[in-house]
Motif scaffolding. Sequence first.
Motif, mmCIF file in Angstrom:
data_model
loop_
_atom_site.group_PDB
_atom_site.id
_atom_site.type_symbol
_atom_site.label_atom_id
_atom_site.label_comp_id
_atom_site.label_asym_id
_atom_site.label_seq_id
_atom_site.Cartn_x
_atom_site.Cartn_y
_atom_site.Cartn_z
ATOM 1 N N GLY A 33 0.715 -1.174 0.029
ATOM 2 C CA GLY A 33 0.124 0.016 0.044
ATOM 3 C C GLY A 33 0.695 1.159 -0.033
ATOM 4 N N GLY A 34 2.086 1.121 0.093
ATOM 5 C CA GLY A 34 3.031 2.219 0.037
ATOM 6 C C GLY A 34 3.329 2.998 -1.264
ATOM 7 N N THR A 35 2.875 2.307 -2.113
ATOM 8 C CA THR A 35 3.023 2.983 -3.586
ATOM 9 C C THR A 35 2.179 2.532 -4.389
ATOM 10 O OG1 THR A 35 4.449 3.228 -5.382
ATOM 11 C CG2 THR A 35 4.591 1.080 -4.666
ATOM 12 N N HIS A 36 1.626 3.343 -5.285
ATOM 13 C CA HIS A 36 0.799 2.530 -6.887
ATOM 14 C C HIS A 36 1.414 3.027 -7.888
ATOM 15 C CE1 HIS A 36 -0.776 6.504 -7.028
ATOM 16 N NE2 HIS A 36 -1.507 6.561 -5.796
ATOM 17 N N GLU A 37 0.961 2.677 -8.963
ATOM 18 C CA GLU A 37 1.264 3.173 -10.330
ATOM 19 C C GLU A 37 1.076 4.565 -10.470
ATOM 20 O OE1 GLU A 37 2.612 1.393 -14.224
ATOM 21 O OE2 GLU A 37 2.415 0.554 -12.261
ATOM 22 N N ALA A 38 1.996 5.372 -11.018
ATOM 23 C CA ALA A 38 1.889 6.704 -11.332
ATOM 24 C C ALA A 38 0.914 6.944 -12.280
ATOM 25 C CB ALA A 38 3.055 7.600 -11.715
ATOM 26 N N ARG A 39 -0.483 7.544 -11.840
ATOM 27 C CA ARG A 39 -1.412 7.498 -12.938
ATOM 28 C C ARG A 39 -1.091 8.846 -14.039
ATOM 29 N NH1 ARG A 39 -5.841 8.339 -8.996
ATOM 30 N NH2 ARG A 39 -4.834 6.982 -7.563
ATOM 31 N N ARG A 40 -1.092 8.724 -15.305
ATOM 32 C CA ARG A 40 -0.641 9.512 -16.100
ATOM 33 C C ARG A 40 -1.721 10.446 -16.710
ATOM 34 N NH1 ARG A 40 4.485 9.141 -17.002
ATOM 35 N NH2 ARG A 40 4.685 10.681 -18.395
ATOM 36 N N ALA A 41 -2.962 9.923 -16.594
ATOM 37 C CA ALA A 41 -3.953 10.714 -17.216
ATOM 38 C C ALA A 41 -4.494 11.830 -16.279
ATOM 39 C CB ALA A 41 -5.350 9.887 -17.116
ATOM 40 N N ARG A 56 3.300 6.788 -0.685
ATOM 41 C CA ARG A 56 2.096 6.904 -0.007
ATOM 42 C C ARG A 56 2.282 6.392 1.462
ATOM 43 N NH1 ARG A 56 -2.896 4.364 -0.928
ATOM 44 N NH2 ARG A 56 -3.924 6.293 -0.863
ATOM 45 N N PRO A 57 2.783 7.519 2.146
ATOM 46 C CA PRO A 57 3.235 7.164 3.591
ATOM 47 C C PRO A 57 1.645 6.969 4.535
ATOM 48 C CG PRO A 57 3.344 9.520 3.316
ATOM 49 C CD PRO A 57 3.110 8.828 1.955
ATOM 50 N N SER A 58 1.904 6.148 5.477
ATOM 51 C CA SER A 58 0.747 6.182 6.315
ATOM 52 C C SER A 58 0.811 6.691 7.695
ATOM 53 C CB SER A 58 0.294 4.436 6.543
ATOM 54 O OG SER A 58 1.600 3.957 7.263
ATOM 55 N N SER A 59 1.740 7.547 8.026
ATOM 56 C CA SER A 59 1.766 8.252 9.372
ATOM 57 C C SER A 59 2.630 9.397 8.926
ATOM 58 C CB SER A 59 2.560 7.335 10.283
ATOM 59 O OG SER A 59 3.985 7.231 9.999
ATOM 60 N N VAL A 60 2.502 10.564 9.991
ATOM 61 C CA VAL A 60 2.975 11.792 9.720
ATOM 62 C C VAL A 60 4.617 11.433 10.020
ATOM 63 C CG1 VAL A 60 3.440 13.734 11.075
ATOM 64 C CG2 VAL A 60 1.061 12.993 10.659
ATOM 65 N N ALA A 61 5.019 10.386 10.826
ATOM 66 C CA ALA A 61 6.481 10.188 11.229
ATOM 67 C C ALA A 61 6.889 9.580 9.727
ATOM 68 C CB ALA A 61 6.552 9.172 12.137
ATOM 69 N N GLN A 62 6.395 9.067 9.087
ATOM 70 C CA GLN A 62 6.785 8.473 7.721
ATOM 71 C C GLN A 62 6.835 9.549 6.794
ATOM 72 O OE1 GLN A 62 4.244 5.472 6.585
ATOM 73 N NE2 GLN A 62 5.425 3.749 7.487
ATOM 74 N N VAL A 63 6.353 10.747 6.769
ATOM 75 C CA VAL A 63 6.166 11.846 6.080
ATOM 76 C C VAL A 63 7.536 12.618 6.531
ATOM 77 C CG1 VAL A 63 5.297 14.178 5.455
ATOM 78 C CG2 VAL A 63 3.648 12.205 5.718
ATOM 79 N N ARG A 64 7.895 12.769 7.687
ATOM 80 C CA ARG A 64 8.793 13.394 8.161
ATOM 81 C C ARG A 64 10.155 12.775 7.605
ATOM 82 N NH1 ARG A 64 8.008 14.844 14.326
ATOM 83 N NH2 ARG A 64 10.160 16.129 13.899
ATOM 84 N N GLN A 65 10.123 11.355 7.774
ATOM 85 C CA GLN A 65 11.417 10.635 7.578
ATOM 86 C C GLN A 65 11.683 10.630 6.016
ATOM 87 O OE1 GLN A 65 10.489 6.793 9.005
ATOM 88 N NE2 GLN A 65 10.736 7.414 11.100
#
Length: 485
Positions: A33-41, A56-65
């Motif tokens: 769930g941490g990524t997905h295909e970049a949608r070009r449309a 696709r981070p799932s927490s603020v801590a991950q965003v910071r890191q």
Amino acid sequence: MRSSKAGAELPVRARDDDAAAWLRDWVRGLGPGGTHEARRADVGMFPSRQVLGVLRPSSVAQVRQIVASAVPGVALYPVSTGYNWGLGSRQPVTDRAVLLDLGRLDTIRLLDTTIGVAVVEPGVTQGLLAGRLAGTSFMANVTASSPHTSVVGNAVERGVGLRRQRWEDVAGLEVVLADGTLLRLGSWPDERGRVTPYRHELGPGLMPLFAQSNFGVVTAAVIRLLPRPRAARLLRLTFDASRLPAAVDELRGYLGQRLVSGVLKIYQPVESEECWAYCCVDGDPELARFASALLMRHARRSGLFDDVGEDVPDDELATQLHHCLTGDPSLNEALLETWFGAGAAGVDGNPDTGFLFFLPLLPFDGAAVARARTLVREIAAETGTTWSPTVNAISSDVIDLVVSCRFPKASAAAAHRALDLLHERFAAAGWRPYRLDIEHMDAGGPPELLRRLKEVFDPLSVLAPGRYEAVPPDPGAERAAGGPS
Ligand SMILES: Cc1cc2nc3c(=O)[nH]c(=O)nc-3n(C[C@H](O)[C@H](O)[C@H](O)COP(=O)(O)OP(=O)(O)OC[C@H]3O[C@@H](n4cnc5c(N)ncnc54)[C@H](O)[C@@H]3O)c2cc1C
């Protein structure tokens, strides 16, 4: 169309390998769930930007890191739900960006229905918030867009709800800076969840620096809710377009005398000369009844309106607006189905229909609105495209003119030529947009000061390069060494 920032051939650099390795590590690190295909449309059909990947981070801590660990060569473009339709959707402004998709941060951290405050993360949709408020004495200031759009994403873009501009809802922001620092600005709940939702900070306000900016990643916002009116009536006033200047001036008076609540809308369908003004009258049931009768009396006496009706049956638009004005965006999805043959998730990828927005501000003045209508019509005729201007009166002195175009995808070039002309000719008339698409980014402030502020908040230009910047940085340019690692 302005020369595209997209698609430029860039020399391969060693740091591209570092960026690719960094991205691979994070995709692995975030797990399922941490990524997905970049949608070009992109329903706006802006030139495709090169997107290196999606995190696709799932927490603020991950965003910071993630932000703090970005190596030279990585530009991070945060989106909340990425449904910025007509302005670029989830496309970054410049090439070679990594999308930081904050959709998994979808917690309503606090809902206070005594004072009327919610603390929401970027993935919280207006539909989710509206649902949680159903049956309470508060409502959210919802927009006419899909219930699946983000409260935070729209607010930081200074989008417009049916009640007021969304930025006015914001009393506090939680922001991650480029070095990973977490800031809380404005009013925040204490440890017992109590908050005084005052919109301003003591001393120079820092919060506004994070609206329409690329100085930080917003990970939560304190949102002021609105008391739910006990009665809400919607009046429709119809008039011929030849009376547009006088009708607009008359309606300004209604807003100024507080006969109208929320955003007054005037639709001017291109295919007809009939204009429709929608005015909301609300509050205590008796007050709403009196105000409605008074407004109708003024409207009839003015002799400007052909038809003055309240809660008009069989008017789908009125029904949708009435729901939005009372904090319920659920009917908005049906409009997307009608226009694009798809709900929110399918709008960008729909095979047939493109969509563009041009969003200039005008003074609340009949002559200005009529002139703007003429400009739109001239450009539409010149380019063989169809544009509809809708007046959104966000106050008794300012109009947000929502000029939109639905076009067959095969006619994208003509639609974009018209968009360029709209920018040129409205600028020549002295009317600037309040919000920009990814191909016409600019900034209103002194460029040198903005550049210095960017250096303070994000010296390596890791965050959303080009977003509301007068001169977008060259995505291929070398960054200074010694950045966060
Ligand atoms: C039929 C229709 C009706 C519409 N009606 C309205 C309307 O009434 N009012 C209105 O305003 N718009 C309207 N729109 C436009 C659009 O759909 C909405 O504005 C929508 O809310 C924007 O998408 P989003 O909420 O997913 O924001 P996003 O796309 O996630 O965010 C918008 C931009 O803000 C920045 N950003 C987002 N999140 C963050 C963050 N956490 N930190 C830092 N930067 C961030 C990014 O640069 C991003 O590109 C309408 C569109 C259509 C097709």
